[in-house]
Design a protein around this motif. Structure first.
Motif, mmCIF file in Angstrom:
data_model
loop_
_atom_site.group_PDB
_atom_site.id
_atom_site.type_symbol
_atom_site.label_atom_id
_atom_site.label_comp_id
_atom_site.label_asym_id
_atom_site.label_seq_id
_atom_site.Cartn_x
_atom_site.Cartn_y
_atom_site.Cartn_z
ATOM 1 N N GLU A 117 1.457 -1.305 -0.006
ATOM 2 C CA GLU A 117 0.081 -0.138 -0.103
ATOM 3 C C GLU A 117 0.951 1.454 0.000
ATOM 4 O O GLU A 117 1.825 1.284 0.372
ATOM 5 N N ILE A 118 0.179 2.160 -0.654
ATOM 6 C CA ILE A 118 1.378 3.966 -0.747
ATOM 7 C C ILE A 118 1.011 4.545 -0.458
ATOM 8 O O ILE A 118 -0.727 5.341 -0.941
ATOM 9 N N ARG A 119 1.771 5.558 0.938
ATOM 10 C CA ARG A 119 0.814 6.517 1.387
ATOM 11 C C ARG A 119 1.232 7.276 0.871
ATOM 12 O O ARG A 119 0.309 8.331 0.293
ATOM 13 N N SER A 120 2.465 7.885 0.555
ATOM 14 C CA SER A 120 2.747 8.693 -0.146
ATOM 15 C C SER A 120 4.241 8.368 -1.484
ATOM 16 O O SER A 120 4.419 7.609 -0.626
ATOM 17 N N ILE A 121 3.878 9.579 -2.409
ATOM 18 C CA ILE A 121 5.427 9.380 -3.367
ATOM 19 C C ILE A 121 5.923 11.267 -3.045
ATOM 20 O O ILE A 121 4.925 11.797 -3.424
ATOM 21 N N ALA A 129 10.866 9.669 -2.566
ATOM 22 C CA ALA A 129 10.834 8.270 -1.321
ATOM 23 C C ALA A 129 9.510 8.388 -1.276
ATOM 24 O O ALA A 129 8.188 8.748 -1.638
ATOM 25 N N VAL A 130 9.339 6.678 -0.954
ATOM 26 C CA VAL A 130 7.834 6.425 -1.008
ATOM 27 C C VAL A 130 7.890 5.549 0.437
ATOM 28 O O VAL A 130 8.163 5.432 1.140
ATOM 29 N N GLU A 131 6.109 5.854 0.588
ATOM 30 C CA GLU A 131 5.477 5.575 2.298
ATOM 31 C C GLU A 131 4.545 4.376 1.949
ATOM 32 O O GLU A 131 3.872 5.139 1.559
ATOM 33 N N GLY A 132 5.153 4.015 3.062
ATOM 34 C CA GLY A 132 2.505 2.735 3.309
ATOM 35 C C GLY A 132 3.982 2.031 3.880
ATOM 36 O O GLY A 132 4.212 1.775 4.813
ATOM 37 N N ILE A 133 2.851 0.740 3.101
ATOM 38 C CA ILE A 133 2.925 -0.596 4.376
ATOM 39 C C ILE A 133 4.440 -1.640 3.152
ATOM 40 O O ILE A 133 3.376 -1.578 1.361
ATOM 41 N N LYS A 134 5.012 -2.549 3.114
ATOM 42 C CA LYS A 134 6.356 -3.255 2.584
ATOM 43 C C LYS A 134 6.161 -4.352 3.491
ATOM 44 O O LYS A 134 6.690 -4.202 4.566
ATOM 45 N N ASN A 135 5.647 -5.519 2.946
ATOM 46 C CA ASN A 135 5.868 -6.720 3.649
ATOM 47 C C ASN A 135 5.585 -6.417 4.973
ATOM 48 O O ASN A 135 5.607 -7.015 5.991
ATOM 49 N N GLY A 136 4.379 -6.038 5.109
ATOM 50 C CA GLY A 136 3.367 -6.050 6.286
ATOM 51 C C GLY A 136 3.094 -4.900 6.997
ATOM 52 O O GLY A 136 2.871 -4.475 7.805
ATOM 53 N N GLN A 137 4.309 -4.282 7.074
ATOM 54 C CA GLN A 137 5.577 -2.931 7.824
ATOM 55 C C GLN A 137 4.806 -1.867 7.442
ATOM 56 O O GLN A 137 5.238 -1.543 6.354
ATOM 57 N N PRO A 138 4.721 -0.546 8.596
ATOM 58 C CA PRO A 138 5.055 0.823 7.633
ATOM 59 C C PRO A 138 5.873 0.730 7.631
ATOM 60 O O PRO A 138 6.990 0.213 7.966
#
Length: 370
Positions: free
Chosen positions: A143-147, A282-291
């Motif tokens: 899931e991607i919160r921000s780019i 920079a990309v923020e979100g959920i990666k491998n189930g973790q923030p």
């Protein structure tokens, strides 16, 4: 791929042999393409064929493009539409470096109307390389919160309150500062004023500031609408720069005097050879189930590139990064790694594929911040 006979593009025309165009033509030659370079003024002594061309002469422009498989426009943004329309008329692939939104909208229209031809605008740094980096980072997230995408072409040794040098088109810089910016906020596309939302950024111990500027995202807002909560592009400058630009444009009332401001700024802050190009994604979100937040940060310096005639020439960071990004994309289309017709978005290109090209491998080898 080294055998040019296996490529869909063998002969490339480069229009505009200025700070970047000459190097684009040279790097295409290094990558095995036959190059024809065109400029408004004579350019003898280069290692590829050259000819004079007035792009306002539609008949002459079309005649020049009939002899090539693809054209790369390295002209100021306001001349690209003429080249794109000529490419559509004769059926050759089209590439450019523009950050201008209306130009790209016209290119998208031409792509829809012209079968069998690829239209690939925005092949520079921003839009261009920064979008490729951002989209490639985003592919690894659930899931991607921000780019957040940022680029700055700056002097290594700044002076004065502006802390800047016009190594790039003054007209383009002024447009980026004054035109509204497309962003994603709460997952939806919005237009917001340029030079706002300033933030502090530190790269390799160097303090910078970033503010919204127009054109750097290309088509990314359309691509990621509804999938990403926040997406924006900001230009990196030394601290205090944007306050000075607000004074110039707003307090002195020069927003409607773009050409005049461009001339004043270039005279006050002429180009320098000791430049640096900062790239920060920079990309923020959920990666491998973790923030998670993933950063890609580079600082590109001038490099020496053989000129193919036994000499080595030093190229500014802004020139070689822009030229290498553009030539890498031409290679990818020529080798079938990208579509051979229609509109091609920069965010559809993977960073790994770009690194695998002859021109693009420089980005894999250079610029890492210790």
């Amino acid at each position: 791929m080294t055998a040019s006979t296996k490529r869909s593009i063998n002969q490339v025309g480069v229009i505009g042999l200025g700070k970047v165009g000459e190097l684009v033509a040279g790097l295409l030659t290094d990558s095995g393409f036959k190059v024809s370079g065109y400029d408004a003024s004579p350019r003898p002594g280069l290692r590829f064929e050259t000819a004079e061309l007035d792009v306002s002469d539609a008949a002459a422009l079309r005649e020049a493009l009939r002899g090539v498989d693809a054209v790369v426009s390295c002209l100021p943004y306001d001349r690209n539409i003429e080249v794109a329309e000529a490419a559509a008329a004769v059926g050759c692939h089209y590439f450019d470096l523009t950050e201008d939104v209306p130009t790209t909208q016209r290119v998208i229209e031409l792509a829809a109307q012209t079968p069998g031809v690829a239209f690939v605008p925005q092949c520079g740094l921003a839009p261009g390389l920064i979008g490729i980096v951002g989209a490639s980072l985003a592919k690894g997230f659930d899931e991607i919160r921000s780019i957040e995408l940022k680029v700055g072409a700056l002097p290594q040794n700044p002076t004065g309150l502006l802390g800047y040098a016009f190594n790039w088109s003054a007209e383009g810089v002024v447009n980026e500062y004054l035109n509204d910016c497309e962003v994603l906020r709460s997952g939806r596309r919005q237009m917001v004023p340029a030079m706002e939302e300033k933030e502090r950024v530190v790269i390799g111990g160097i303090e910078l500031e970033a503010a919204l500027t127009s054109g750097g995202l290309g088509t990314m807002c359309q691509t990621y609408e509804g999938r990403v909560q926040r997406l924006d592009y900001k230009t990196l400058r030394y601290p205090g720069h944007f306050d000075q630009m607000h004074f110039l444009f707003d307090e002195l009332g020069l927003r409607e005097c773009r050409d005049e401001v461009g001339r004043i700024l270039v005279k006050a802050k002429p180009p320098v050879n000791d430049d640096i190009v900062y790239l920060h994604a920079a990309v923020e979100g959920i990666k491998n189930g973790q923030p998670f937040r993933e950063n890609h940060v580079r600082g590109y310096l001038p490099v020496e590139i053989p000129d193919g005639q036994g000499e080595v020439r030093s190229w500014r960071a802004i020139s070689w990064t822009t030229a290498s990004a553009a030539v890498a994309v031409v290679e990818l289309v020529a080798e079938g790694a990208l579509p051979q017709e229609g509109f091609v978005r920069q965010e559809d290109i993977t960073l790994d594929d770009l690194h695998a090209t002859q021109a693009g491998r420089r980005f894999a080898d250079y610029g890492k911040i210790a």
